[in-house]
Design a protein around this motif. Sequence first.
Motif, PDB file in Angstrom:
ATOM      1  N   TYR A 191       1.181  -1.201   0.044  1.00  0.00           N
ATOM      2  CA  TYR A 191       0.033  -0.418  -0.168  1.00  0.00           C
ATOM      3  C   TYR A 191       0.973   1.202  -0.002  1.00  0.00           C
ATOM      4  O   TYR A 191       1.614   1.463   0.551  1.00  0.00           O
ATOM      5  CB  TYR A 191      -0.685  -0.019   1.608  1.00  0.00           C
ATOM      6  CG  TYR A 191      -1.642   0.629   1.296  1.00  0.00           C
ATOM      7  CD1 TYR A 191      -2.842   1.402   0.979  1.00  0.00           C
ATOM      8  CD2 TYR A 191      -0.986   2.612   2.378  1.00  0.00           C
ATOM      9  CE1 TYR A 191      -3.953   2.534   1.820  1.00  0.00           C
ATOM     10  CE2 TYR A 191      -1.859   3.122   2.740  1.00  0.00           C
ATOM     11  CZ  TYR A 191      -2.599   3.369   2.159  1.00  0.00           C
ATOM     12  OH  TYR A 191      -3.705   4.950   2.973  1.00  0.00           O
ATOM     13  N   ASN A 192       0.494   1.939  -0.520  1.00  0.00           N
ATOM     14  CA  ASN A 192       1.429   3.192  -1.251  1.00  0.00           C
ATOM     15  C   ASN A 192       0.428   4.729  -1.007  1.00  0.00           C
ATOM     16  O   ASN A 192       0.049   4.386  -2.331  1.00  0.00           O
ATOM     17  CB  ASN A 192       2.768   3.020  -1.562  1.00  0.00           C
ATOM     18  CG  ASN A 192       3.616   4.273  -1.909  1.00  0.00           C
ATOM     19  OD1 ASN A 192       4.364   4.888  -1.090  1.00  0.00           O
ATOM     20  ND2 ASN A 192       3.148   4.872  -3.454  1.00  0.00           N
ATOM     21  N   MET A 193       1.072   5.602  -0.524  1.00  0.00           N
ATOM     22  CA  MET A 193       0.542   7.244  -1.254  1.00  0.00           C
ATOM     23  C   MET A 193       1.048   7.890  -1.729  1.00  0.00           C
ATOM     24  O   MET A 193       2.379   8.155  -1.154  1.00  0.00           O
ATOM     25  CB  MET A 193       0.424   7.626   0.878  1.00  0.00           C
ATOM     26  CG  MET A 193      -1.342   7.654   1.486  1.00  0.00           C
ATOM     27  SD  MET A 193      -1.308   8.046   2.809  1.00  0.00           S
ATOM     28  CE  MET A 193      -3.004   7.908   2.423  1.00  0.00           C
ATOM     29  N   THR A 252      -9.252   4.475   2.566  1.00  0.00           N
ATOM     30  CA  THR A 252      -8.223   4.340   1.271  1.00  0.00           C
ATOM     31  C   THR A 252      -8.095   2.779   1.798  1.00  0.00           C
ATOM     32  O   THR A 252      -8.334   1.930   0.391  1.00  0.00           O
ATOM     33  CB  THR A 252      -7.192   4.928   1.535  1.00  0.00           C
ATOM     34  OG1 THR A 252      -6.607   4.270   3.287  1.00  0.00           O
ATOM     35  CG2 THR A 252      -7.257   5.953   1.625  1.00  0.00           C
ATOM     36  N   ARG A 253      -7.686   1.858   3.231  1.00  0.00           N
ATOM     37  CA  ARG A 253      -7.528   0.631   3.517  1.00  0.00           C
ATOM     38  C   ARG A 253      -8.542   0.007   3.116  1.00  0.00           C
ATOM     39  O   ARG A 253      -8.248  -1.039   1.895  1.00  0.00           O
ATOM     40  CB  ARG A 253      -7.075   0.161   4.675  1.00  0.00           C
ATOM     41  CG  ARG A 253      -8.061  -0.512   5.632  1.00  0.00           C
ATOM     42  CD  ARG A 253      -7.436   0.144   7.259  1.00  0.00           C
ATOM     43  NE  ARG A 253      -6.560   1.819   7.772  1.00  0.00           N
ATOM     44  CZ  ARG A 253      -5.859   1.708   8.091  1.00  0.00           C
ATOM     45  NH1 ARG A 253      -5.243   0.216   9.379  1.00  0.00           N
ATOM     46  NH2 ARG A 253      -5.631   2.607   8.938  1.00  0.00           N
ATOM     47  N   THR A 263       1.911   2.709   6.941  1.00  0.00           N
ATOM     48  CA  THR A 263       1.615   1.718   5.287  1.00  0.00           C
ATOM     49  C   THR A 263       1.971   0.621   5.706  1.00  0.00           C
ATOM     50  O   THR A 263       1.342  -0.490   5.364  1.00  0.00           O
ATOM     51  CB  THR A 263       2.488   3.082   4.431  1.00  0.00           C
ATOM     52  OG1 THR A 263       3.494   2.923   4.557  1.00  0.00           O
ATOM     53  CG2 THR A 263       2.014   4.352   3.859  1.00  0.00           C
ATOM     54  N   MET A 264       3.336   0.498   6.437  1.00  0.00           N
ATOM     55  CA  MET A 264       3.769  -0.568   6.806  1.00  0.00           C
ATOM     56  C   MET A 264       2.405  -1.897   7.131  1.00  0.00           C
ATOM     57  O   MET A 264       1.610  -2.814   6.654  1.00  0.00           O
ATOM     58  CB  MET A 264       4.785  -1.127   7.514  1.00  0.00           C
ATOM     59  CG  MET A 264       5.667  -0.706   6.582  1.00  0.00           C
ATOM     60  SD  MET A 264       7.477   0.147   7.494  1.00  0.00           S
ATOM     61  CE  MET A 264       8.102  -1.467   8.516  1.00  0.00           C
ATOM     62  N   GLU A 265       1.957  -1.307   7.878  1.00  0.00           N
ATOM     63  CA  GLU A 265       0.860  -2.175   8.723  1.00  0.00           C
ATOM     64  C   GLU A 265      -0.656  -1.710   7.823  1.00  0.00           C
ATOM     65  O   GLU A 265      -0.650  -2.893   8.335  1.00  0.00           O
ATOM     66  CB  GLU A 265      -0.054  -0.638   9.934  1.00  0.00           C
ATOM     67  CG  GLU A 265      -1.125  -1.716  10.850  1.00  0.00           C
ATOM     68  CD  GLU A 265      -1.689  -0.069  11.363  1.00  0.00           C
ATOM     69  OE1 GLU A 265      -1.671   0.922  11.724  1.00  0.00           O
ATOM     70  OE2 GLU A 265      -3.475  -0.205  11.011  1.00  0.00           O
ATOM     71  N   ILE A 266      -0.735  -1.195   7.257  1.00  0.00           N
ATOM     72  CA  ILE A 266      -2.169  -1.506   6.218  1.00  0.00           C
ATOM     73  C   ILE A 266      -1.371  -2.080   4.941  1.00  0.00           C
ATOM     74  O   ILE A 266      -2.867  -3.208   4.500  1.00  0.00           O
ATOM     75  CB  ILE A 266      -2.602  -0.414   5.271  1.00  0.00           C
ATOM     76  CG1 ILE A 266      -2.626   1.075   6.631  1.00  0.00           C
ATOM     77  CG2 ILE A 266      -3.220  -0.258   4.170  1.00  0.00           C
ATOM     78  CD1 ILE A 266      -3.402   2.696   5.939  1.00  0.00           C
TER      79      ILE A 266
END
Length: 245
Positions: free
Chosen positions: A77-79, A134-135, A96-99
């Motif tokens: 997952y990247n924003m 978003t997730r 982002t690592m958690e998501i």
Amino acid sequence: MEANKIKLINEDNLRLDGRSFNELRPIKIQAGILNRADGSAYIEWGGNKIMVGVYGPKEAYPKHSQDIDHAIVKARYNMAAFSVDERKRPGPDRRTMEISKVISEALSSSIMIEQFPRAEIDVYIEVLQADAGTRIAGLTAATVALADAGVPMRDMVVGCTAGKVDGHMVLDLSKEEDNYGEADIPIAIMPKTGEIVLMQMDGDVTEDELYQAMDMIFEATKRISQIQREALLNKYKIQDIGEGE
Ligand code: ADP
């Protein structure tokens, strides 16, 4: 209870964007829009705009990451730097690592990973514009991209968030509700069995409120599943003849 500066629900029980408590934001999904990925999907959910590209199954690299029993699902997952109001620092952070981790786990539950020993399936989720949820939006699109890639799955994953805002349980939190509300609960399921594949909670709710959130989300997933299904049917221009036979 700490006083909310912003009133998120008005006297008519409508939310800031005019929605009722159990109303979703508009959702659009397109399947198969990237030519170079094995599978892809694009989702617009409220103000969220998210692109997903899938590669694989292919031999897992590095070799020591291989599992002899099943494929490993690597969701990233990247924003984008321009996805939020203030430029987001590029690169992974704790969030982002958690998501990425929770999405990888949710997808692993649905994909028939046992059919692909030593393989990996890469799922790149690029958030182009973020607007809360978003997730879940990324995960909902990722499962369409996997179907587009022809990856065998037990079921398509589908989810939504619910939360507590000004003391009320509401569906599909907006950015303001996510920021200033009392609780945010994203849940994703496999609708055929109702099995929960992702569930998180930020904030506090009572047990009764949690069940209310789950009821709202389970109901909403029926509509969202239909949108996922239509995205795939549209790509292949197949007429939907229903669940049927
Ligand atoms: P989700 O997007 O799954 O709801 P969060 O609850 O962590 O995940 O984030 C809620 C919203 O907050 C995001 O959708 C995004 O709009 C915003 N947000 C998240 N991270 C950042 C950040 N680094 N800078 C600005 N806004 C952010």
